[in-house]
Write an enzyme that holds these catalytic residues in place. Structure first.
Site, PDB file in Angstrom:
ATOM      1  N   HIS A   1       0.815  -1.225   0.000  1.00  0.00           N
ATOM      2  CA  HIS A   1       0.000   0.000   0.000  1.00  0.00           C
ATOM      3  C   HIS A   1       0.848   1.274   0.000  1.00  0.00           C
ATOM      4  O   HIS A   1       0.307   2.368  -0.207  1.00  0.00           O
ATOM      5  CB  HIS A   1      -0.922   0.043   1.228  1.00  0.00           C
TER       6      HIS A   1
ATOM      7  N   ASP B   1      -4.320 -12.780   3.513  1.00  0.00           N
ATOM      8  CA  ASP B   1      -5.521 -12.286   4.185  1.00  0.00           C
ATOM      9  C   ASP B   1      -6.796 -12.530   3.388  1.00  0.00           C
ATOM     10  O   ASP B   1      -7.873 -12.112   3.805  1.00  0.00           O
ATOM     11  CB  ASP B   1      -5.382 -10.801   4.558  1.00  0.00           C
TER      12      ASP B   1
ATOM     13  N   HIS C   1      -6.120  -7.279  -0.424  1.00  0.00           N
ATOM     14  CA  HIS C   1      -6.331  -5.850  -0.670  1.00  0.00           C
ATOM     15  C   HIS C   1      -5.599  -5.431  -1.943  1.00  0.00           C
ATOM     16  O   HIS C   1      -4.543  -5.970  -2.262  1.00  0.00           O
ATOM     17  CB  HIS C   1      -5.818  -5.034   0.517  1.00  0.00           C
TER      18      HIS C   1
HETATM   19 ZN   LIG Z   1      -3.943  -7.176   2.724  1.00  0.00          ZN
END
Ligand SMILES: [Zn+2]
Length: 356
Positions: A131, A255, A170
């Site tokens: 990120h 995740d 993500h």
């Molecule tokens: Zn993640």
């Protein structure tokens, strides 16, 4: 007897000095993984390397000097939050430099000329990186380890094209930003959508000369092994193969596991094993090395077994797949809408490549 692939780990000692307290991304994750791996019969077959400190010039190939200095100064100032998700402590700057350096150790080993060169390596590092954009820390990430490794491979080992496959649940927005208009690094991200950080929709395909080398596969909530493996076979593998990279980097976040608290996906240990095995087979077909860098994965009871399953997939050896009862809790037969999404993904890629 066996021609199984040689794999191993890059270890990051004293990673807990990046002290995030009770945060989901905490200093207990990596030790839990290592304790589990050390007890496994396959431990003795793994190559073990140790991280080093990345140099400032390694970091600022991707990040702005201002970002580098911000992480250094915020860390030196003591515990605080860079944003609502992303804590730093006094040791964070050092650990983040050595985490990025762990990825660089992996690159040096995979691209070296030693006869004992591994086929793949898994850098068990934290904080995660995908990120972190060139100018901003966010989403638990300080420096973008995968992006830093890609640039290092290009500048210090002469690799022309690098592919980054991000299977963290993500979207890897920071990695996408780093190579948005750069045709020499392909970024392919499989992620739950919608979910944090909100980016990664189909139409995000890069810009300028990099148009078409950003590839997003937004997976509906509830997708599991079947959907992720179909996405690999139908989209990810042919796309990466046609790009013909000289190195494959995997942003390996676990995740999307069915028992992970931070997503709604339903991937199992067997699914991660297959994702890893398919990635390693692809690298072998292309005749290139594979470096995985650890990203997310926040259930301490299941993450160790998932990383073990991934190593077995990389190394092409059998291993017990631990799937605790909790891991099955969300498995169900309901259709997450994958078939339609798959058609949308193929259609979005049509200007750039023909997919089945
Ligand atoms: Zn993640």
């Amino acid at each position: 007897m066996s021609d199984s692939r040689k794999t191993g780990l890059v270890l990051l000692p004293e990673q807990a000095e990046h002290d995030t307290g009770d945060h989901p991304e905490n200093g207990r994750r990596i030790p839990a993984v290592l304790e589990h791996l050390r007890q496994a019969p396959e431990w003795s077959r793994l190559a073990l390397l140790e991280s080093r400190r990345a140099r400032p010039e390694d970091i600022i190939r991707v990040h702005t000097p201002e970002h580098f200095e911000l992480i250094e100064s915020r860390s030196a100032a003591g515990p605080s939050w860079i944003d609502g998700d992303t804590p730093v402590s006094t040791g964070s700057f050092e650990v983040a430099l050595r985490a990025a350096g762990g990825a660089l150790v992996g690159i040096d080993s995979l691209l070296g000329d030693s006869a004992s060169r591994p086929d793949s390596l898994f850098a068990l590092i934290r904080p995660p990186g995908h990120h972190a954009t060139p100018g901003r820390a966010m989403g638990f990430c300080l420096f973008n380890n995968a992006a830093i490794a890609a640039r290092y491979a290009q500048e210090c080992h002469g690799v022309e094209r690098v592919a980054i496959l991000d299977w963290d649940v993500h979207h890897g927005n920071g990695t996408q930003d780093a190579f948005w208009d750069d045709p020499s690094v392909m970024v392919v991200s499989l992620h739950q959508w919608p979910l944090y950080p909100g980016t990664g929709w189909l139409v995000e395909t890069g810009a300028g000369e990099g148009e078409g080398t950003t590839v997003n596969l937004p997976m509906p909530p509830g997708c599991g092994d079947r959907e992720y493996l179909e996405a690999m076979v139908a989209v990810v593998e042919p796309t990466l193969e046609a790009f013909d990279p000289g190195l494959l980097i995997v942003s390996a976040g676990q995740d999307g596991h069915v028992a992970d608290p931070l997503s709604d996906e339903a991937i199992t240990a067997a699914g991660y094993n297959r994702l890893a095995a398919r990635s390693a087979s692809l690298a072998r077909r292309l005749g290139i090395g594979l470096l995985a860098v650890h990203e997310g994965g926040y259930n301490l009871a299941t993450l160790p077994g998932l990383d073990r399953a991934i190593l077995a997939g990389f190394g092409d050896y059998p291993a017990e797949l631990d799937e605790p009862e909790a891991g099955r809790a969300r498995l169900s037969g309901s259709d997450p809408g994958w078939d339609e999404r798959r058609r949308e993904i193929v259609a979005a890629q049509r200007p750039y490549r023909q997919l089945g």
